[in-house]
Design a protein around this motif. Structure first.
Motif, short mmCIF file in Angstrom:
data_model
loop_
_atom_site.label_atom_id
_atom_site.label_comp_id
_atom_site.label_asym_id
_atom_site.label_seq_id
_atom_site.Cartn_x
_atom_site.Cartn_y
_atom_site.Cartn_z
N LEU A 62 0.80 -1.03 -0.22
CA LEU A 62 -0.08 0.18 0.12
C LEU A 62 0.22 1.34 -0.01
O LEU A 62 0.42 2.05 -0.66
N CYS A 63 1.99 1.23 0.49
CA CYS A 63 2.59 2.38 0.35
C CYS A 63 3.47 2.36 -0.66
O CYS A 63 4.07 3.61 -1.07
N LEU A 64 4.12 1.95 -1.08
CA LEU A 64 4.54 1.18 -2.81
C LEU A 64 3.65 2.15 -3.70
O LEU A 64 4.26 2.92 -4.32
N GLN A 65 2.32 1.50 -3.46
CA GLN A 65 0.71 2.46 -4.27
C GLN A 65 1.08 3.43 -3.95
O GLN A 65 0.74 4.59 -5.27
N ALA A 66 1.04 3.77 -3.01
CA ALA A 66 1.13 5.62 -2.74
C ALA A 66 1.82 6.33 -3.78
O ALA A 66 1.98 7.61 -3.76
N LEU A 67 3.14 5.67 -3.07
CA LEU A 67 4.22 6.74 -3.96
C LEU A 67 4.04 5.93 -5.49
O LEU A 67 4.77 7.39 -6.53
N LEU A 68 4.03 5.02 -5.91
CA LEU A 68 3.48 5.09 -7.33
C LEU A 68 2.76 6.18 -7.53
O LEU A 68 2.56 6.84 -9.06
N SER A 69 1.27 6.41 -7.00
CA SER A 69 0.42 7.62 -7.18
C SER A 69 0.84 8.78 -7.22
O SER A 69 1.12 9.42 -8.29
N ALA A 70 2.02 9.37 -5.92
CA ALA A 70 2.29 10.42 -6.34
C ALA A 70 3.42 10.28 -7.49
O ALA A 70 2.95 11.94 -8.12
N ALA A 71 3.73 9.87 -7.88
CA ALA A 71 4.97 9.89 -9.13
C ALA A 71 4.03 9.87 -10.34
O ALA A 71 4.25 11.37 -11.15
N ALA A 72 2.94 9.33 -10.15
CA ALA A 72 1.84 10.11 -11.78
C ALA A 72 1.63 11.03 -11.59
O ALA A 72 1.16 11.76 -12.66
N THR A 73 1.01 11.34 -10.43
CA THR A 73 0.20 12.90 -10.37
C THR A 73 1.53 13.92 -10.24
O THR A 73 0.78 15.06 -11.32
N TRP A 74 2.71 14.05 -10.13
CA TRP A 74 3.50 14.95 -10.16
C TRP A 74 3.87 14.99 -11.21
O TRP A 74 4.26 16.07 -12.07
N ARG A 75 4.03 13.60 -12.50
CA ARG A 75 3.40 13.44 -13.91
C ARG A 75 3.05 14.57 -14.98
O ARG A 75 3.50 15.06 -15.65
N ALA A 76 1.39 13.88 -13.94
CA ALA A 76 0.76 14.80 -14.79
C ALA A 76 1.04 16.34 -14.51
O ALA A 76 0.18 17.16 -15.48
N ASP A 77 1.22 16.92 -13.04
CA ASP A 77 0.75 17.90 -13.01
C ASP A 77 2.58 19.09 -13.99
O ASP A 77 2.36 19.90 -13.69
N GLY A 78 3.22 17.69 -14.31
CA GLY A 78 4.78 18.49 -14.94
C GLY A 78 5.71 18.89 -13.66
O GLY A 78 6.61 19.91 -13.80
N ALA A 79 5.10 18.37 -12.53
CA ALA A 79 6.03 18.46 -11.26
C ALA A 79 7.05 17.32 -11.69
O ALA A 79 7.08 16.33 -11.69
N ARG A 80 8.14 18.52 -10.56
CA ARG A 80 9.28 16.91 -10.19
C ARG A 80 9.33 16.32 -8.99
O ARG A 80 8.82 16.92 -7.79
N LEU A 81 9.19 15.23 -9.27
CA LEU A 81 9.24 13.85 -7.95
C LEU A 81 10.08 13.33 -7.77
O LEU A 81 10.29 12.88 -9.47
N ALA A 82 11.22 12.36 -7.42
CA ALA A 82 12.05 11.52 -8.12
C ALA A 82 12.16 10.93 -6.28
O ALA A 82 12.80 11.60 -4.74
N LEU A 83 13.49 9.65 -6.45
CA LEU A 83 13.17 8.52 -5.57
C LEU A 83 14.74 8.70 -5.03
O LEU A 83 15.75 9.49 -5.80
N VAL A 84 15.22 9.02 -3.80
CA VAL A 84 17.44 9.34 -3.53
C VAL A 84 17.84 8.54 -2.47
O VAL A 84 16.55 8.65 -1.54
N ASP A 85 18.18 8.15 -2.41
CA ASP A 85 19.21 7.66 -1.49
C ASP A 85 18.22 6.33 -0.57
O ASP A 85 18.20 6.11 0.09
#
Length: 111
Positions: A62-85
């Protein structure tokens, strides 16, 4: 619990612009952490966001799903989201789920 903070001087997040927010993920991202994580990510919508996975010891679906959903949302918004470390445990969980860590980078184009 996750921690959201403003990016400061470059360090491990050397790509972080000063306006970026950094979400430090908790060690255990299980069922109980899913709703709070989703709410915290949603609260940061519109900001450049870096997800610090260095402390993650356990990652549930479920947390993985929340992270993937956030990435898709940021992508659709044209904003930057990235995983670090990402921790080794987090990377192992991605592999078990069949997910590429780059899927959390909103700059990546998906076909």
């Amino acid at each position: 619990m996750t921690v959201i903070r403003q990016a400061a001087a470059p360090g491990n997040q050397s790509e972080a612009p000063p306006s970026a927010q950094i979400v430090e993920l908790a060690a255990t991202l299980d069922l109980m952490a899913a709703a709070p994580l989703a709410a915290e990510l949603l609260a940061a919508r519109g900001a450049e966001l870096l997800i610090d996975g260095s402390r993650v010891e356990r990652l549930g679906g479920l947390c993985l799903q929340a992270l993937l959903s956030a990435a898709a949302t940021w992508r659709a918004d044209g904003a930057r989201l990235a995983l670090v470390d990402a921790s080794p445990e987090m990377l192992e969980a991605f592999a078990c789920f069949g997910v590429d860590p780059d899927d959390l980078d909103s700059r990546e184009t998906r076909i």
